[in-house]
Design an enzyme around this catalytic site. Structure first.
Site, mmCIF file in Angstrom:
data_model
loop_
_atom_site.group_PDB
_atom_site.id
_atom_site.type_symbol
_atom_site.label_atom_id
_atom_site.label_comp_id
_atom_site.label_asym_id
_atom_site.label_seq_id
_atom_site.Cartn_x
_atom_site.Cartn_y
_atom_site.Cartn_z
ATOM 1 C CG HIS A 85 -55.332 -15.464 -17.965
ATOM 2 N ND1 HIS A 85 -55.274 -17.073 -18.579
ATOM 3 C CD2 HIS A 85 -55.222 -16.588 -16.623
ATOM 4 C CE1 HIS A 85 -54.951 -18.147 -17.626
ATOM 5 N NE2 HIS A 85 -54.415 -17.969 -16.796
ATOM 6 C CG ASP A 131 -51.732 -14.569 -10.527
ATOM 7 O OD1 ASP A 131 -52.245 -14.646 -11.269
ATOM 8 O OD2 ASP A 131 -51.918 -13.943 -9.493
HETATM 9 P P1 GDP Z 1 -51.584 -14.094 -15.607
HETATM 10 O O1 GDP Z 1 -52.735 -14.863 -14.141
HETATM 11 O O2 GDP Z 1 -50.429 -15.234 -15.572
HETATM 12 O O3 GDP Z 1 -52.377 -13.962 -17.241
HETATM 13 O O4 GDP Z 1 -51.396 -12.937 -14.985
HETATM 14 P P2 GDP Z 1 -52.641 -11.793 -14.294
HETATM 15 O O5 GDP Z 1 -52.991 -11.246 -15.494
HETATM 16 O O6 GDP Z 1 -52.819 -12.454 -13.008
HETATM 17 O O7 GDP Z 1 -51.157 -10.958 -13.789
HETATM 18 C C1 GDP Z 1 -49.891 -10.720 -14.225
HETATM 19 C C2 GDP Z 1 -50.436 -8.576 -14.201
HETATM 20 O O8 GDP Z 1 -49.448 -7.866 -14.676
HETATM 21 C C3 GDP Z 1 -51.342 -7.931 -15.264
HETATM 22 O O9 GDP Z 1 -52.446 -7.022 -14.573
HETATM 23 C C4 GDP Z 1 -50.892 -7.762 -16.766
HETATM 24 O O10 GDP Z 1 -51.987 -6.801 -17.692
HETATM 25 C C5 GDP Z 1 -49.359 -6.944 -16.077
HETATM 26 N N1 GDP Z 1 -48.539 -7.419 -17.194
HETATM 27 C C6 GDP Z 1 -48.310 -8.429 -17.825
HETATM 28 N N2 GDP Z 1 -46.466 -8.379 -18.342
HETATM 29 C C7 GDP Z 1 -46.863 -6.816 -17.392
HETATM 30 C C8 GDP Z 1 -45.412 -6.429 -18.137
HETATM 31 O O11 GDP Z 1 -44.745 -6.260 -18.789
HETATM 32 N N3 GDP Z 1 -45.157 -5.430 -17.225
HETATM 33 C C9 GDP Z 1 -46.127 -4.355 -16.148
HETATM 34 N N4 GDP Z 1 -45.784 -3.743 -15.780
HETATM 35 N N5 GDP Z 1 -47.458 -5.260 -16.549
HETATM 36 C C10 GDP Z 1 -47.162 -6.616 -17.024
HETATM 37 P P1 IMO Z 2 -53.832 -17.451 -13.371
HETATM 38 O O1 IMO Z 2 -54.112 -18.455 -14.200
HETATM 39 C C1 IMO Z 2 -52.795 -17.156 -8.995
HETATM 40 C C2 IMO Z 2 -53.707 -20.350 -5.482
HETATM 41 C C3 IMO Z 2 -55.056 -19.991 -4.818
HETATM 42 C C4 IMO Z 2 -54.446 -20.413 -3.844
HETATM 43 C C5 IMO Z 2 -54.016 -22.329 -4.272
HETATM 44 C C6 IMO Z 2 -55.328 -23.278 -4.607
HETATM 45 O O2 IMO Z 2 -54.461 -16.376 -12.743
HETATM 46 O O3 IMO Z 2 -52.360 -17.516 -12.945
HETATM 47 P P2 IMO Z 2 -57.685 -22.766 -5.564
HETATM 48 O O4 IMO Z 2 -58.468 -22.127 -5.082
HETATM 49 O O5 IMO Z 2 -57.082 -23.502 -6.656
HETATM 50 O O6 IMO Z 2 -57.948 -24.295 -5.428
HETATM 51 O O7 IMO Z 2 -56.337 -22.266 -4.611
HETATM 52 O O8 IMO Z 2 -53.829 -21.253 -5.782
HETATM 53 N N1 IMO Z 2 -54.448 -19.969 -7.408
HETATM 54 C C7 IMO Z 2 -53.027 -18.944 -7.989
HETATM 55 N N2 IMO Z 2 -52.290 -18.182 -7.745
HETATM 56 N N3 IMO Z 2 -53.250 -17.137 -9.952
HETATM 57 C C8 IMO Z 2 -53.392 -18.296 -10.282
HETATM 58 O O9 IMO Z 2 -54.172 -18.167 -11.466
HETATM 59 C C9 IMO Z 2 -53.528 -19.245 -9.250
HETATM 60 N N4 IMO Z 2 -55.357 -20.173 -9.215
HETATM 61 C C10 IMO Z 2 -54.921 -20.943 -8.376
HETATM 62 O O10 IMO Z 2 -54.455 -18.397 -4.527
HETATM 63 O O11 IMO Z 2 -53.404 -20.128 -3.258
HETATM 64 MG MG MG Z 3 -53.458 -14.562 -12.862
#
Ligand code: GDP
Ligand code: IMO
Ligand code: MG
Length: 431
Positions: free
Chosen positions: A41, A13
């Site tokens: 994502h 994340d």
């Molecule tokens: P990923 O799994 O690595 O793609 O990340 P996620 O999408 O799960 O979580 C990142 C969150 O932060 C999302 O809700 C994005 O829209 C948000 N986000 C990404 N970059 C920024 C930033 O620079 N500032 C803020 N405030 N939010 C961001």
């Molecule tokens: P993105 O791509 C955050 C974490 C789960 C759990 C551990 C194992 O959005 O960054 P699983 O279901 O994979 O066997 O769970 O890994 N986990 C993540 N946490 N972002 C993710 O993906 C995750 N993918 C798995 O929360 O702790």
């Molecule tokens: Mg994510």
């Protein structure tokens, strides 16, 4: 540079989706190479929010080819739902834009049932998985009893194998895990529909990528999860079941060894983690709650509140090294506005001994105490900044220190969730 990988350096994340979406504009093909729909994502474009779980984050640009590589485990029903949603809301199509590897493995309902039953039995010792069946699906892959998409072509043999697997898993579910069996019910019919809808997408993705590179096109590899969730390099056993580091691009994406030109590491300006496991810099006070609310730190896949902590430079440096990443995109700097002072973990203390390395062997990460460096914060909003020089001085000093400690060159700074809320210092795909 024709081949670039975007890799998370923390516990997922980090904002990979946003960075991949941004870079996809300069690429021809975007590839996911590991993981499954445990990834989520989030992209925010013109105020609209899209959450991608299986389809690479090139999906929002017309004409970009999206590849689901052999190293992924794919829940076919979840994939059909995601494709349908993208067609409805983002003009995704035609079918040729999405290429699904023949060799990717399927996540079946019995994988989900096993994942959830095991977690329930573990109680307080649970990993906190997403419950989407990812671990059990990778187990079957390695045990050589998994179902691959290529097997859909000969449906009779596929059905026999599916029934055999289901019978075996149901015995395990009921006798060992004391859980309910998974009914065969509509599963076979559902798989017929999967076959009809997904066969047109199936492809020798490694061969396709070799052709694309031969033609001089640009390929972007989208990492899922993060280095600290990697099965080998992460905080085992509190990890996911795939290899999440840059080297997985070769095996899971089918890129020939040595063909990766650049690795861009992604980190948040602080740290988050979903699920259980060690987290040395976790903030358990009200400041943590404040950061969670400001950063909207609730899991995109499961809506669970994310645990929140300070930036951990010890882990970041290790992740940059493991991935061979030279440059770093630091996201969510805007969320730290108003937090004064800010802290960075520069070392760990274990029974009085200080170390700037991730503990190995008998020293456990859940036993170390973080050693912090404190820096003055800033109070200006950052969303409208597009140049590094426009940032408040203390924010620039924070960035400099984070990069110095992480042994990274700063490539991008996220100042908001939207596609355009970013400062780009270095684009790995130069125009
Ligand atoms: P990923 O799994 O690595 O793609 O990340 P996620 O999408 O799960 O979580 C990142 C969150 O932060 C999302 O809700 C994005 O829209 C948000 N986000 C990404 N970059 C920024 C930033 O620079 N500032 C803020 N405030 N939010 C961001
Ligand atoms: P993105 O791509 C955050 C974490 C789960 C759990 C551990 C194992 O959005 O960054 P699983 O279901 O994979 O066997 O769970 O890994 N986990 C993540 N946490 N972002 C993710 O993906 C995750 N993918 C798995 O929360 O702790
Ligand atoms: Mg994510």
């Amino acid at each position: 540079m024709n081949t670039v990988a975007v890799i998370g350096t923390q516990w997922g994340d980090e904002g990979k989706g946003k960075i991949v979406d941004l870079l996809a504009r300069h690429a021809d093909v975007v590839v996911r190479f590991q993981g499954g729909n445990n990834a989520a994502h989030t992209l925010v474009v013109d105020g609209a929010k899209f959450i991608l779980r299986l389809v690479p984050a090139g999906a929002l640009y017309p004409g970009k080819v999206c590849v689901i590589g052999a190293g992924m485990v794919v829940d076919p029903i979840a994939l059909l739902e995601e494709i349908a949603e993208l067609k409805r809301n983002a003009n995704f199509g035609p079918d040729g834009r999405l290429k699904l590897s023949y060799d990717a493995h399927m996540v079946m309902p019995y994988h989900r049932a096993i994942d959830r039953a095991r977690e329930a039995r573990l109680g307080k010792a649970a990993i906190g998985t997403t419950g989407f069946g990812i671990g059990p699906a990778y187990e079957d892959k390695v045990a050589r009893c998994g179902l691959r998409f290529s097997e859909l072509a000969g449906f009779a043999a596929f059905e026999r194998k599916l029934r055999r697997n289901l019978a075996e898993k149901n015995r395990y579910l009921t006798a060992v895990l004391k859980a309910k069996p998974v009914p065969v019910g509509g599963l076979i019919e559902q798989m017929r529909e999967v076959r009809r809808k997904l066969l047109p997408h199936l492809c020798d993705t490694a061969g396709y990528l070799a052709d694309v590179l031969e033609r001089g096109q640009r390929v972007l590899f989208e990492g899922a999860h993060g280095t600290m969730l990697d099965i080998d390099h992460g905080t085992y056993p509190f990890v996911t079941s795939s290899s999440c580091v840059a080297s997985a691009v070769f095996a899971g994406g089918g890129l020939p060894g040595g063909r990766l030109d650049a690795v861009l590491g992604i980190a948040k300006a602080y740290t988050t983690r979903v699920g259980a496991g060690p987290f040395p810099t976790e903030i358990k006070t009200r400041l943590g709650d404040r950061l969670r609310e400001k950063g909207a730190e609730y899991g995109s896949a499961t809506r669970r509140p994310r645990r929140v902590g300070w930036f951990d430079a010890v882990l970041a440096r290790r992740a940059m090294r493991v991935n061979g990443a030279a440059t770093l995109a630091l996201t969510k700097l805007d969320v730290l506005t108003g937090i004064d002072p800010v802290r960075i973990c520069v070392a760990y203390d274990f029974r009085g001994a200080r170390s700037t390395e991730m503990p190995q062997g008998p020293v456990r990460l859940d036993r170390v105490k973080p050693v912090y460096e404190e820096m003055p914060g800033w109070h200006e909003t950052l969303g409208d900044k597009r140049e590094l020089g426009e940032l408040p001085r203390n924010a620039r000093r924070y960035l400099e220190r984070v990069c110095e400690l992480s042994r990274a060159r700063l490539a991008m700074v996220g100042v908001g969730a939207s596609r355009d809320e970013i400062i780009v210092l270095e684009n790995p795909f130069p125009s």
